[in-house]
Design a protein around this motif. Sequence first.
Motif, PDB file in Angstrom:
ATOM      1  N   TYR A 147      -0.829  -5.978  -2.940  1.00  0.00           N
ATOM      2  CA  TYR A 147       0.385  -6.217  -3.742  1.00  0.00           C
ATOM      3  C   TYR A 147       0.848  -7.665  -3.586  1.00  0.00           C
ATOM      4  O   TYR A 147       1.183  -8.337  -4.562  1.00  0.00           O
ATOM      5  N   LYS A 148       0.853  -8.131  -2.350  1.00  0.00           N
ATOM      6  CA  LYS A 148       1.306  -9.504  -2.091  1.00  0.00           C
ATOM      7  C   LYS A 148       0.452 -10.530  -2.821  1.00  0.00           C
ATOM      8  O   LYS A 148       0.958 -11.546  -3.300  1.00  0.00           O
ATOM      9  N   LEU A 149      -0.852 -10.290  -2.894  1.00  0.00           N
ATOM     10  CA  LEU A 149      -1.746 -11.224  -3.575  1.00  0.00           C
ATOM     11  C   LEU A 149      -1.435 -11.334  -5.062  1.00  0.00           C
ATOM     12  O   LEU A 149      -1.648 -12.386  -5.675  1.00  0.00           O
ATOM     13  N   GLU A 150      -0.928 -10.242  -5.659  1.00  0.00           N
ATOM     14  CA  GLU A 150      -0.642 -10.229  -7.098  1.00  0.00           C
ATOM     15  C   GLU A 150       0.811 -10.556  -7.435  1.00  0.00           C
ATOM     16  O   GLU A 150       1.140 -10.729  -8.598  1.00  0.00           O
ATOM     17  N   HIS A 151       1.674 -10.617  -6.416  1.00  0.00           N
ATOM     18  CA  HIS A 151       3.098 -10.850  -6.663  1.00  0.00           C
ATOM     19  C   HIS A 151       3.574 -11.966  -5.734  1.00  0.00           C
ATOM     20  O   HIS A 151       3.691 -11.771  -4.517  1.00  0.00           O
ATOM     21  N   ALA A 152       3.847 -13.101  -6.306  1.00  0.00           N
ATOM     22  CA  ALA A 152       4.187 -14.290  -5.509  1.00  0.00           C
ATOM     23  C   ALA A 152       5.628 -14.291  -5.010  1.00  0.00           C
ATOM     24  O   ALA A 152       5.953 -14.994  -4.053  1.00  0.00           O
ATOM     25  N   GLU A 153       6.495 -13.499  -5.649  1.00  0.00           N
ATOM     26  CA  GLU A 153       7.908 -13.554  -5.278  1.00  0.00           C
ATOM     27  C   GLU A 153       8.118 -13.028  -3.853  1.00  0.00           C
ATOM     28  O   GLU A 153       7.380 -12.176  -3.382  1.00  0.00           O
ATOM     29  N   PRO A 154       9.133 -13.543  -3.137  1.00  0.00           N
ATOM     30  CA  PRO A 154       9.388 -13.110  -1.752  1.00  0.00           C
ATOM     31  C   PRO A 154       9.671 -11.609  -1.681  1.00  0.00           C
ATOM     32  O   PRO A 154      10.341 -11.041  -2.551  1.00  0.00           O
ATOM     33  N   ALA A 155       9.131 -10.947  -0.669  1.00  0.00           N
ATOM     34  CA  ALA A 155       9.360  -9.514  -0.454  1.00  0.00           C
ATOM     35  C   ALA A 155       8.997  -9.190   0.982  1.00  0.00           C
ATOM     36  O   ALA A 155       8.242  -9.917   1.630  1.00  0.00           O
ATOM     37  N   GLN A 156       9.582  -8.125   1.485  1.00  0.00           N
ATOM     38  CA  GLN A 156       9.136  -7.608   2.786  1.00  0.00           C
ATOM     39  C   GLN A 156       8.531  -6.233   2.569  1.00  0.00           C
ATOM     40  O   GLN A 156       8.976  -5.464   1.705  1.00  0.00           O
ATOM     41  N   GLY A 157       7.491  -5.917   3.326  1.00  0.00           N
ATOM     42  CA  GLY A 157       6.776  -4.665   3.156  1.00  0.00           C
ATOM     43  C   GLY A 157       7.081  -3.671   4.252  1.00  0.00           C
ATOM     44  O   GLY A 157       7.197  -4.038   5.430  1.00  0.00           O
ATOM     45  N   LEU A 158       7.221  -2.418   3.860  1.00  0.00           N
ATOM     46  CA  LEU A 158       7.382  -1.312   4.805  1.00  0.00           C
ATOM     47  C   LEU A 158       6.253  -0.324   4.526  1.00  0.00           C
ATOM     48  O   LEU A 158       6.146   0.201   3.417  1.00  0.00           O
ATOM     49  N   VAL A 159       5.409  -0.090   5.515  1.00  0.00           N
ATOM     50  CA  VAL A 159       4.299   0.857   5.379  1.00  0.00           C
ATOM     51  C   VAL A 159       4.628   2.112   6.174  1.00  0.00           C
ATOM     52  O   VAL A 159       5.003   2.030   7.355  1.00  0.00           O
ATOM     53  N   LEU A 160       4.510   3.262   5.539  1.00  0.00           N
ATOM     54  CA  LEU A 160       4.759   4.525   6.229  1.00  0.00           C
ATOM     55  C   LEU A 160       3.497   4.925   6.996  1.00  0.00           C
ATOM     56  O   LEU A 160       2.438   5.134   6.396  1.00  0.00           O
ATOM     57  N   ALA A 161       3.622   5.008   8.319  1.00  0.00           N
ATOM     58  CA  ALA A 161       2.511   5.438   9.168  1.00  0.00           C
ATOM     59  C   ALA A 161       2.581   6.954   9.279  1.00  0.00           C
ATOM     60  O   ALA A 161       3.473   7.502   9.926  1.00  0.00           O
ATOM     61  N   THR A 162       1.647   7.622   8.633  1.00  0.00           N
ATOM     62  CA  THR A 162       1.787   9.057   8.407  1.00  0.00           C
ATOM     63  C   THR A 162       1.201   9.946   9.497  1.00  0.00           C
ATOM     64  O   THR A 162       1.544  11.119   9.572  1.00  0.00           O
ATOM     65  N   ALA A 163       0.295   9.410  10.330  1.00  0.00           N
ATOM     66  CA  ALA A 163      -0.331  10.262  11.347  1.00  0.00           C
ATOM     67  C   ALA A 163      -0.752   9.440  12.555  1.00  0.00           C
ATOM     68  O   ALA A 163      -1.021   8.238  12.455  1.00  0.00           O
ATOM     69  N   HIS A 164      -0.828  10.099  13.696  1.00  0.00           N
ATOM     70  CA  HIS A 164      -1.253   9.459  14.941  1.00  0.00           C
ATOM     71  C   HIS A 164      -2.753   9.156  14.855  1.00  0.00           C
ATOM     72  O   HIS A 164      -3.535  10.000  14.415  1.00  0.00           O
ATOM     73  N   PRO A 165      -3.184   7.980  15.287  1.00  0.00           N
ATOM     74  CA  PRO A 165      -4.612   7.637  15.183  1.00  0.00           C
ATOM     75  C   PRO A 165      -5.536   8.577  15.961  1.00  0.00           C
ATOM     76  O   PRO A 165      -6.704   8.739  15.599  1.00  0.00           O
ATOM     77  N   ALA A 166      -5.025   9.234  16.998  1.00  0.00           N
ATOM     78  CA  ALA A 166      -5.866  10.140  17.789  1.00  0.00           C
ATOM     79  C   ALA A 166      -6.343  11.340  16.981  1.00  0.00           C
ATOM     80  O   ALA A 166      -7.330  11.981  17.346  1.00  0.00           O
ATOM     81  N   LYS A 167      -5.674  11.645  15.871  1.00  0.00           N
ATOM     82  CA  LYS A 167      -6.117  12.760  15.023  1.00  0.00           C
ATOM     83  C   LYS A 167      -7.378  12.402  14.247  1.00  0.00           C
ATOM     84  O   LYS A 167      -8.014  13.267  13.640  1.00  0.00           O
ATOM     85  N   PHE A 168      -7.738  11.110  14.274  1.00  0.00           N
ATOM     86  CA  PHE A 168      -8.906  10.623  13.534  1.00  0.00           C
ATOM     87  C   PHE A 168      -9.754   9.746  14.455  1.00  0.00           C
ATOM     88  O   PHE A 168     -10.139   8.632  14.100  1.00  0.00           O
ATOM     89  N   ALA A 169     -10.041  10.285  15.637  1.00  0.00           N
ATOM     90  CA  ALA A 169     -10.710   9.499  16.683  1.00  0.00           C
ATOM     91  C   ALA A 169     -12.050   8.946  16.216  1.00  0.00           C
ATOM     92  O   ALA A 169     -12.397   7.798  16.514  1.00  0.00           O
TER      93      ALA A 169
END
Length: 433
Positions: A367-389
């Motif tokens: 998204y950042k590469l296609e949109h030059a305007e200033p923004a901050q990103g929030l990513v939802l971390a949906t699961a613990h990494p140990a569930k996908f070892a």
Amino acid sequence: MRYRSTSRRAPLTSLRGAVLRGLAPDGGLYMPAEIARHSPEELEKFRKLPFTEVCFRVVKPFATPDVPEEVLWQIVSEAINFPVRLVSLSPGLHILELFHGPTLAFKDFGARFMARLMGYFVRGESRPLTVLVATSGDTGSAVAHGFLGVPGIRVVILYPSKRISEAQEKQFTTLGENITALEVAGTFDDCQRLVKQAFSDAELNKTAFLTSANSINVGRLLPQMFYHVAAYRQLPVASVPLIVSVPSGNFGNLTAGIFAKRIGLPVARFIASTNSNDVVPQYLRSGQFAPRPAKATYSNAMDVGNPNNFPRLLDLCRGRLEYVQKEIWGRAATDEETLCEMKKVHERFGYLADPHTAVGVFCWEAYKLEHAEPAQGLVLATAHPAKFADVVRKAIGSAPPLPERLAGCLKREKLSLPMSRDYEDFKQFLLAH
């Protein structure tokens, strides 16, 4: 609050009616008839209040008058008793960790709240309520643990054989009691189709008292607003727009995010972050919604070829492509891009992301590469990494530490039953049990 169907051919109903029915009689999905907006001043107060109090205030307009205030408070305080953590990887990129609940996945919010809500609604019912749920990974464990031992309710979980991780599978196939797991010889879309057919089967519904615990059910979506608000409470006050990247499969999580925006949360745009099952990003580009069979990927909880909540997204955007595009930008990540992003995030920030979260970060970067305007990103971390070892090991060369509650599940015996993808077989199972 009254609830209406997205198909608009069913009568309005109460929250109790919407939650216990799951799917509207016209085949549509239930939506709040109106969404009350909080003022900026009220939202600012949320920063100073305890999280439980905030959750209560957010959901109260949607539950009145069906649930008395004291009951709603008890439901919220019992269900949401674990933290939501914000990790800032940089001033412009934040990760909201939603995996600190009992099953180490964001689904704990919706499942625990809905289990207690349904438990309240079925008190005094003469016949047991059967909750049907299709899972592509994390929904099954969250629902199973949320409903385990709840009186008057039994849960039947359908999952695609050999298409979810061992950790995910063991979390809900080893419990017994009022939880039955059916291992379906097919894809997640087959599981979802079986559940939908059961709800539309008039003969079956005369005998069985059925509802859904998938994000078909509005009772799952309402509490998912809580953590979108939790992010606002923890984010530094900023003048730049907030872009929320949501790892997406059935799109309940993103739908709840738009609900939160409608109540006043200042989100500029959402990113529909998908794996190669990218029917919604393709819709955003072409205007054509073309469901297709799901492909198996490393981010298996997002392996959905016909997202359930797409009608809700359209409904929230008045059915017009240009309004959907204004709210949502979409991008997909391949398995190779997902592994690459996991490695990059680990090397650059020392942060261990599960594959779904890595998809969210990858799409934010795109998204950042296609949109030059200033923004901050929030990513939802949906699961613990140990569930996908295994996937984590592929990406960074070593497996993540295993939390004790997950290690305990892996030692238990699997109790699931085999099931074909033929609806008549599933129907006969429900009638016989």
